[in-house]
Structures are given as structure tokens and as C-alpha cells.
Design an enzyme around this catalytic site. Structure first.
Site, short mmCIF file in Angstrom:
data_model
loop_
_atom_site.label_atom_id
_atom_site.label_comp_id
_atom_site.label_asym_id
_atom_site.label_seq_id
_atom_site.Cartn_x
_atom_site.Cartn_y
_atom_site.Cartn_z
N LYS A 108 139.94 80.16 27.87
CA LYS A 108 141.34 79.72 28.00
C LYS A 108 142.00 80.59 29.05
O LYS A 108 141.61 81.74 29.26
CB LYS A 108 142.09 79.89 26.66
P1 NAD Z 1 153.41 69.98 27.27
O1 NAD Z 1 153.92 71.11 28.07
O2 NAD Z 1 153.10 68.69 27.94
O3 NAD Z 1 154.44 69.62 26.08
C1 NAD Z 1 154.96 70.55 25.19
C2 NAD Z 1 156.24 69.93 24.63
O4 NAD Z 1 156.75 70.75 23.59
C3 NAD Z 1 157.33 69.79 25.68
O5 NAD Z 1 157.92 68.51 25.59
C4 NAD Z 1 158.31 70.90 25.30
O6 NAD Z 1 159.66 70.60 25.68
C5 NAD Z 1 158.14 70.93 23.80
N1 NAD Z 1 158.57 72.21 23.22
C6 NAD Z 1 158.48 73.45 23.74
N2 NAD Z 1 159.01 74.36 22.90
C7 NAD Z 1 159.44 73.67 21.83
C8 NAD Z 1 160.07 74.04 20.62
N3 NAD Z 1 160.38 75.31 20.36
N4 NAD Z 1 160.34 73.07 19.72
C9 NAD Z 1 160.06 71.79 19.97
N5 NAD Z 1 159.47 71.37 21.10
C10 NAD Z 1 159.16 72.31 22.01
O7 NAD Z 1 152.16 70.54 26.47
P2 NAD Z 1 150.94 69.73 25.84
O8 NAD Z 1 149.87 69.67 26.86
O9 NAD Z 1 151.44 68.50 25.21
O10 NAD Z 1 150.45 70.77 24.74
C11 NAD Z 1 151.06 70.86 23.46
C12 NAD Z 1 150.11 71.55 22.51
O11 NAD Z 1 148.88 70.82 22.46
C13 NAD Z 1 149.72 72.98 22.87
O12 NAD Z 1 149.51 73.72 21.69
C14 NAD Z 1 148.39 72.80 23.58
O13 NAD Z 1 147.58 73.96 23.53
C15 NAD Z 1 147.80 71.68 22.76
N6 NAD Z 1 146.75 70.93 23.45
C16 NAD Z 1 146.97 70.29 24.63
C17 NAD Z 1 145.94 69.58 25.23
C18 NAD Z 1 146.13 68.78 26.49
O14 NAD Z 1 145.21 68.03 26.86
N7 NAD Z 1 147.25 68.85 27.16
C19 NAD Z 1 144.67 69.54 24.63
C20 NAD Z 1 144.47 70.19 23.41
C21 NAD Z 1 145.53 70.89 22.83
#
Ligand code: NAD
Length: 477
Positions: A108
Site C-alpha cells: 500500500k
Molecule cells: P474516494 O476518495 O473516491 O471517496 C471517499 C469518499 O468519502 C468521498 O466522497 C469523501 O468526501 C468521503 N468522506 C471523507 N471523509 C468523510 C467523513 N468523515 N465522513 C463521511 N464521508 C467522508 O475513495 P474511495 O476510493 O471510494 O475509497 C473509500 C474506501 O474504500 C477507502 O477505505 C479505500 O481504502 C477503500 N477501497 C477503495 C478501493 C478503490 O478501488 N477505490 C478499493 C478497495 C477499497
């Protein structure tokens, strides 16, 4: 002592969950320790000339386990990035890859930055410089370490990283495989952007195929009509909410974002809310729902399914006892702390663990990596051949019906659907669906049959640690 002080760090939380699982296994203490520890974490600090001065940034790339290479894991852009966080996330990647059988070790990365504080041109310079620091140390490399998007990054950043790698490795024919989650015109694959959210949908569909498991969550029936609360309408949360509401008939009764939450008993229009956020920078002021400033409190509202899809540690010792959802699906990584996990388990809450629920991203990343290495789009060789074989069968059925006067007619739409050979998107979705079902069934078997296992998370750890251990043993360790 406040709860915050009693709460372990994210990495300690992952280790505690790991320890719970290995206590039920028969691993030698040496191997157990080897799997638990993070192999290496690199910290890079670099300067970028911005706005008339030099700004120094701190980034990390952590490699948890190299039992299989390349190692795989996203790059996160957030002010919350720290060594502890990337190490926890790298460990989760090891277990996740093993659970869904993608042939990677876990890694990561993260850059401590608020991406919203910079314009596109500045972000490109920062990303390229960070990529340069990682590439020259082989921490980005198609055969050793392959990043992907995570919080705060997406296709655009991956395209910059891929281009930076290609510039520094001009003769590497596999350069495009150095990173996944790229845009389709930059060596990406159909269905990668939606993959993690799509995987959450497939995970839930598989869960609801097992009435006994649904009953354990004190629920019944199908996904249709289920009330869902989603935290975070980013890449993962948006796609999961969109697919579950549009395709499975679930009702999104609340969306929690940075600046508060929206609730609606009749269900929110996910596209509409997303468009509102894009135009207004948050959910506040959205006209067709009730707004609550204290978003975190809405995690505790009554619903059937709670999907935290934003940050780690949001369900913790402070609020776990008040969480009403009988089913929690961890779309984010580590949204439930080890302490909260204990409380929820005692309450009988069923948790679909992160290493399974959000594995759609790495699964489709695996397909993208294979596509890049094979230099050919999936389905390109077979599609027309498949169509002509189907056509042969349909023609023969129609001829038989005509010749023997059977009066058979194919139902409307069937012929068109059946004749169409699978393109890349259909193949990606089929591969993802198959992966999610197989992983669920592997976990479920342990959950139901293994003595001492009363939750899906421990079951998931047992499956994945068993596979990692087998791989180390095969290497002679
Ligand atoms: P992203 O940046 O696209 O979205 C995150 C969202 O959460 C945003 O809309 C943001 O405004 C919101 N946010 C931030 N702080 C917040 C809070 N305190 N309360 C409520 N909402 C809040 O990120 P993502 O890629 O969707 O990732 C989200 C989670 O999923 C992370 O834990 C990431 O590790 C996990 N994840 C992502 C992927 C991927 O393919 N992108 C894959 C596996 C896991």
C-alpha cells in the site's frame, strides 16, 4: 481513560484480528510472526517547486508480504496518511489478495496531502515526482510492485504514474502493467472504475443467496426493499449505492458525507445526490432530503444494511454499542476497529469484512494487469467465433421447427441476447462475480463448520492466512 486512548491504532487493530484467527490455527510461531509483520516500509520526502516556493511532501510505500510477486495495493492521497495506516492497509491487501485468489503479495502507498488544495497541474507535478521516487526504488514495477487507485486518487493519477514509469523505462514492453486503474485509453480495462462498488453489490447478492446467513443477520427475503445507509459517496460508495438501488431494488435511506448526512425514508436518488455534491462541494442544501450536520450520528440510525465506504475507524468503541444495523458491509478498509468488532459480534451484528467486501477493486486490477501483459483485449479473439457458433445453433433450431412444422418461436429478445458474444465488460463482470461467489463460499464454509469461528471476519482470515502459509511453505520456509 477515554475510549480514544483505549482504542488501538489501525495497524494494531489489524494485528489483533489476525491474532484472533491464528489462535485457531496450527501454524508454527515462526511462520505466524513472518506472516504478521510488514516486510518493509519506505518513507520518501521530496520537494516540488510550487507557487513560487518549494513544498516538501511525505509519502510511503509499504510492502507487507512478498510470498507472491508483484505485490499489489493502492496509493492514497489524504492528510491522514501515516506509516501506521499504510502498514495496516498493506497487511489487509495481503489477506485480501489471498482470499480472492489474485496472485499478489500485499502492499500500500500513500501521500500525505489534501488533493483538493491543489489544481490539476500542481497535482500532476506532485504525483509524477512521488512516482519518480517510488519507480527508482522499484516500488513501482510491473513485476515487483503494482499500485492502483485508493482514497483521493483515480484514473487520472494512475495515468500520470504509468506515463512516468514509461518515460523512465523506455524499453520495457510491459510498462503499462506497472499500475492498474488506468483510463481505458491509457491501457485500462472496462469496468475497473466501478469494480469495487460492483464487488460490494456482488458480495451482498451472494450473501442474500443463503437464507440461513441472512437469518443470522436477523433479516429475511431478498435485497429488494432493504434500507441501506452509505457513508462516503466517493468511488466505492457511489457505485455500490447506485447499483444496489438501481438494479437490486434496495432503498438508500441515508448518505453520509464529510459535511453531514442526507436522510429520506422513501430512498435517495444516488445520481442526483452525486450531481449535487459535484456542484456544491457537499451534501448540505440538497433539496429532496433531510439534512443532518452531525453525519457520524446517522451511522447509528435504524436500517437493514450499513455500508461504511469512506474511512477507517468510523465504528469504534465510542459508537459501536449504538449501531442498530444488523448487517454491516465494510466497503471501506478497516471501518470497524478491533474493539468495536468485539462489541458488534456480541450484539449479533453480522459483519461482511473489508478483505472480502471491497475485493472487487483488486480483482479487476488483476484482470487489467493480465490484459496489459498479454497485450490484447479480453474477448478479442473469441467474440465473433462464439457468436457464429450460437448462430449455427439458432439456425438449426429454426430449420427444425420449419421442416417439421413444430411452430416453435423464440421468445422476444432471446435471440439477440443469446447471439451476442461476450465483450470485455461482460467478461470482467463475469470474472468478478465468480470471484466474489467463490471467496464468499470459502469463508462461509469455515464460518459454518470450523469450531470456534462465529464470524465472517475470522473465517476470512483463516482462509487467507492458510493460503499465505501454504505459499510460504511451498517456497521452503
Ligand atoms: P474516494 O476518495 O473516491 O471517496 C471517499 C469518499 O468519502 C468521498 O466522497 C469523501 O468526501 C468521503 N468522506 C471523507 N471523509 C468523510 C467523513 N468523515 N465522513 C463521511 N464521508 C467522508 O475513495 P474511495 O476510493 O471510494 O475509497 C473509500 C474506501 O474504500 C477507502 O477505505 C479505500 O481504502 C477503500 N477501497 C477503495 C478501493 C478503490 O478501488 N477505490 C478499493 C478497495 C477499497
Amino acid at each position: 481513560m477515554t475510549n480514544q486512548h483505549r482504542e488501538p491504532s489501525f495497524r494494531e487493530s489489524v494485528d489483533l484480528m489476525f491474532n484472533r484467527a491464528v489462535a485457531l490455527m496450527d501454524l508454527s510461531p515462526g511462520l505466524e510472526e513472518k506472516i504478521r509483520v510488514c516486510n518493509a516500509t519506505y518513507t520518501v520526502r521530496f520537494g516540488v517547486r510550487l507557487r513560487g516556493g518549494i513544498q516538501t511532501f511525505t509519502g510511503y510505500r509499504s510492502v507487507h508480504s512478498e510470498h507472491m510477486e508483484p505485490v499489489k495495493g493502492g496509493i492514497r492521497f489524504s492528510l491522514g496518511v501515516s506509516q501506521d495506516e499504510v502498514e495496516a492497509l498493506a497487511a489487509l491487501m495481503t489477506y485480501k489478495c489471498a482470499l480472492v485468489e489474485t496472485p499478489f503479495g500485499g502492499s500500500k502507498g500513500g501521500l500525505c496531502i489534501d488533493p483538493r488544495a491543489y489544481d490539476e497541474d500542481e497535482l500532476e507535478r506532485i504525483t509524477r515526482r512521488f512516482a519518480y521516487e517510488l519507480i527508482k526504488r522499484d516500488l513501482i514495477n510491473p513485476s515487483q510492485n503494482v499500485p492502483a487507485p485508493d482514497m483521493g486518487t483515480g484514473e487520472r493519477e494512475m495515468a500520470w504514474i504509468a506515463d512516468q514509469y514509461a518515460r523512465m523505462n523506455t524499453t520495457d514492453i510491459n510498462a503499462r502493467a506497472c499500475v492498474t486503474g488506468k483510463p481505458i485509453n491509457g491501457g485500462g480495462i472496462q469496468g475497473r472504475v466501478e469494480a469495487t462498488g460492483r464487488g460490494v453489490q456482488y458480495a451482498l447478492r451472494e450473501f442474500f443467496r443463503h437464507p440461513g446467513d441472512v437469518a443470522r443477520a436477523k433479516l429475511s427475503g431478498k435485497l429488494d426493499g432493504k434500507r441501506i445507509i452509505v457513508q462516503g459517496l466517493g468511488n466505492v460508495g457511489y457505485h455500490a449505492a447506485k447499483f444496489l438501488s438501481e438494479e437490486d431494488g434496495a432503498r438508500i435511506v441515508a448518505i453520509i458525507e464529510r459535511d453531514g448526512a442526507l436522510t429520506s425514508n422513501t430512498g435517495l436518488d444516488v445520481e442526483d445526490v452525486r450531481a449535487w455534491i459535484a456542484g456544491h462541494g457537499g451534501v448540505q442544501g440538497y433539496p429532496n432530503a433531510t439534512y443532518t450536520e452531525n453525519g457520524a450520528a446517522v451511522l447509528e440510525a435504524e436500517c437493514d444494511i450499513l455500508i461504511p465506504a469512506a474511512l477507517e475507524g468510523v465504528i469504534n468503541l465510542d459508537n459501536a454499542a449504538r449501531i442498530q444495523a444488523p448487517l454491516v458491509v465494510e466497503a471501506a478498509n478497516g471501518p470497524v476497529t478491533a474493539g468495536a468488532d468485539e462489541i458488534l459480534r456480541q450484539k449479533g451484528t453480522v459483519i461482511v469484512p473489508d478483505m472480502f467486501a471491497n475485493a472487487g477493486g483488486v480483482t479487476v486490477s488483476y484482470f487489467e494487469w493480465v490484459k496489459n501483459l498479454s497485450h490484447i483485449r479480453f474477448g478479442r479473439m473469441q467474440r465473433r467465433q462464439e457468436e457464429s457458433r450460437h448462430e449455427l445453433l439458432i439456425d438449426e433450431l429454426e430449420r427444425l421447427s420449419r421442416d417439421r412444422d413444430l411452430g416453435w418461436t423464440l421468445s422476444p429478445g432471446f435471440k439477440e441476447k443469446y447471439l451476442r458474444g461476450a465483450g470485455e465488460l461482460e467478461l470482467v463482470r463475469s470474472g468478478l462475480d465468480d470471484t466474489m461467489r467463490a471467496a464468499y463460499q470459502a469463508m462461509q464454509e469455515v464460518w459454518h463448520e470450523r469450531e470456534g469461528v462465529d464470524d465472517l471476519r475470522t473465517a476470512a482470515y483463516l482462509v487467507s492466512i492458510g493460503r499465505v502459509a501454504a505459499s510460504y511453505r511451498a517456497k521452503g520456509l
